[in-house]
Scaffold this active site. Structure first.
Site, PDB file in Angstrom:
ATOM      1  N   LYS A  34     -32.691 -93.314  50.167  1.00 30.32           N
ATOM      2  CA  LYS A  34     -31.877 -92.977  48.989  1.00 30.32           C
ATOM      3  C   LYS A  34     -30.888 -91.858  49.282  1.00 30.32           C
ATOM      4  O   LYS A  34     -29.701 -91.951  48.939  1.00 30.32           O
ATOM      5  CB  LYS A  34     -32.779 -92.552  47.813  1.00 30.32           C
ATOM      6  CG  LYS A  34     -33.624 -93.635  47.215  1.00 30.32           C
ATOM      7  CD  LYS A  34     -34.331 -93.163  45.955  1.00 30.32           C
ATOM      8  CE  LYS A  34     -35.196 -91.938  46.174  1.00 30.32           C
ATOM      9  NZ  LYS A  34     -36.310 -92.168  47.128  1.00 30.32           N
ATOM     10  N   THR A  35     -31.356 -90.781  49.892  1.00 31.14           N
ATOM     11  CA  THR A  35     -30.476 -89.642  50.155  1.00 31.14           C
ATOM     12  C   THR A  35     -29.409 -90.010  51.175  1.00 31.14           C
ATOM     13  O   THR A  35     -28.228 -89.658  51.012  1.00 31.14           O
ATOM     14  CB  THR A  35     -31.299 -88.439  50.658  1.00 31.14           C
ATOM     15  OG1 THR A  35     -32.323 -88.135  49.710  1.00 31.14           O
ATOM     16  CG2 THR A  35     -30.404 -87.220  50.835  1.00 31.14           C
ATOM     17  N   LYS A  38     -30.116 -84.470  42.008  1.00 30.23           N
ATOM     18  CA  LYS A  38     -31.498 -84.974  42.134  1.00 30.23           C
ATOM     19  C   LYS A  38     -32.320 -84.327  41.025  1.00 30.23           C
ATOM     20  O   LYS A  38     -32.750 -83.174  41.164  1.00 30.23           O
ATOM     21  CB  LYS A  38     -32.062 -84.657  43.513  1.00 30.23           C
ATOM     22  CG  LYS A  38     -33.360 -85.400  43.818  1.00 30.23           C
ATOM     23  CD  LYS A  38     -33.747 -85.221  45.269  1.00 30.23           C
ATOM     24  CE  LYS A  38     -35.050 -85.969  45.592  1.00 30.23           C
ATOM     25  NZ  LYS A  38     -34.852 -87.433  45.639  1.00 30.23           N
ATOM     26  N   ASP A  91     -33.472 -82.824  50.439  1.00 27.74           N
ATOM     27  CA  ASP A  91     -32.595 -83.898  49.966  1.00 27.74           C
ATOM     28  C   ASP A  91     -31.565 -83.362  48.980  1.00 27.74           C
ATOM     29  O   ASP A  91     -30.374 -83.705  49.045  1.00 27.74           O
ATOM     30  CB  ASP A  91     -33.418 -85.000  49.293  1.00 27.74           C
ATOM     31  CG  ASP A  91     -34.291 -85.764  50.269  1.00 27.74           C
ATOM     32  OD1 ASP A  91     -34.049 -85.669  51.489  1.00 27.74           O
ATOM     33  OD2 ASP A  91     -35.223 -86.451  49.817  1.00 27.74           O
ATOM     34  N   GLY A 101     -32.966 -90.753  42.413  1.00 31.62           N
ATOM     35  CA  GLY A 101     -34.338 -90.705  41.940  1.00 31.62           C
ATOM     36  C   GLY A 101     -35.267 -90.082  42.969  1.00 31.62           C
ATOM     37  O   GLY A 101     -34.847 -89.530  43.987  1.00 31.62           O
ATOM     38  N   ALA A 102     -36.552 -90.194  42.695  1.00 29.23           N
ATOM     39  CA  ALA A 102     -37.585 -89.726  43.623  1.00 29.23           C
ATOM     40  C   ALA A 102     -38.561 -90.875  43.825  1.00 29.23           C
ATOM     41  O   ALA A 102     -38.964 -91.525  42.860  1.00 29.23           O
ATOM     42  CB  ALA A 102     -38.299 -88.498  43.054  1.00 29.23           C
ATOM     43  N   GLY A 103     -38.914 -91.141  45.081  1.00 29.11           N
ATOM     44  CA  GLY A 103     -39.800 -92.265  45.338  1.00 29.11           C
ATOM     45  C   GLY A 103     -39.163 -93.584  44.951  1.00 29.11           C
ATOM     46  O   GLY A 103     -37.967 -93.798  45.155  1.00 29.11           O
TER      47      GLY A 103
END
Length: 227
Positions: A15-16, A37, A51, A114-116
């Site tokens: 993602k990053t 983020k 990130d 997002g995260a995960g």
């Protein structure tokens, strides 16, 4: 401002990496972009996530860290578990207030990483996907190309649709340099996912390739805005 939520098929799908690529592409095209983020887990001694720092570094506007990343936990674990262990809650009101502030910034594009994966828990009965749906954010999905990615991708596509969100495009990020039948897997996903494939990013591209991919990716997303 055009706003997008960047999700992925799994943690470490890229993602990053793809968000930074998009930021660079937009900014090279003179289309000022910022990356944020909302929630991060895993911080340095100053309480900053690596990130989020990359998003801050590559954004087209200089912004304070706490604007880029309003919620950060020290342990690199699921954020809702980190919040419990640190005696905190994940404050959705803070997320929504941050969203309102981001949309007032002098930029053309806002990338919200997002995260995960898509169904990241925020509490016992809430997911980050619920907040994304309430904000009516269009979604870009990063598929980490590896064994098992077909299942992960299609589960994510179905959940995005079930949430009532629009998947505007996806990126095939080739994280496994030795993946068998890579091209066939990408072709299979192209046939199954109605949203366009915005880019196929090779494993460890060189600087010249990365720069051109960034521009091409940003251009394709700009074209999607006019469809």
């Amino acid at each position: 401002m055009n706003s997008y939520f960047i999700t992925a098929t799994d943690t470490d799908a890229g993602k990053t990496f793809i968000s930074v690529m998009l930021l660079n592409g937009f900014n090279q095209l003179g289309n000022k972009a910022i990356g944020v983020k909302p929630i991060a887990a895993g911080a340095d001694e100053q309480g900053r996530n690596s990130d989020a720092l990359l998003l801050q570094q590559h954004s087209g506007i200089a912004l304070p860290y706490d604007v880029i990343n309003p919620i950060c936990f020290h342990a690199a674990v699921a954020p809702h578990l980190a919040a419990f262990n640190e005696n905190q809650d994940i404050d959705e009101a803070l997320l929504s207030g941050s969203m309102a502030n981001w949309q007032q910034l002098p930029a053309n594009q806002l990338l919200i990483e997002g995260a995960g994966g898509w169904l990241l828990p925020l509490s016992d009965n809430r997911y980050l996907a619920d907040w994304v749906a309430e904000q009516q954010l269009p979604v870009i999905m990063v598929v980490g190309m590896k064994l098992g990615c077909l299942n992960h991708a299609m589960l994510t596509v179905r959940e995005i649709a079930r949430s009532g969100c629009k998947l505007v495009g996806w990126v095939a990020n080739c994280i496994d340099p030795d993946m068998a039948l890579l091209e066939q897997n990408i072709a299979d996903l192209c046939q199954r996912i109605t949203a366009p494939c915005l880019a196929v990013v090779p494993n460890a591209p060189d600087n010249t390739t990365s720069k051109q991919l960034a521009i091409d990716l940003a251009r394709k997303l700009l074209l999607c805005q006019h469809v």
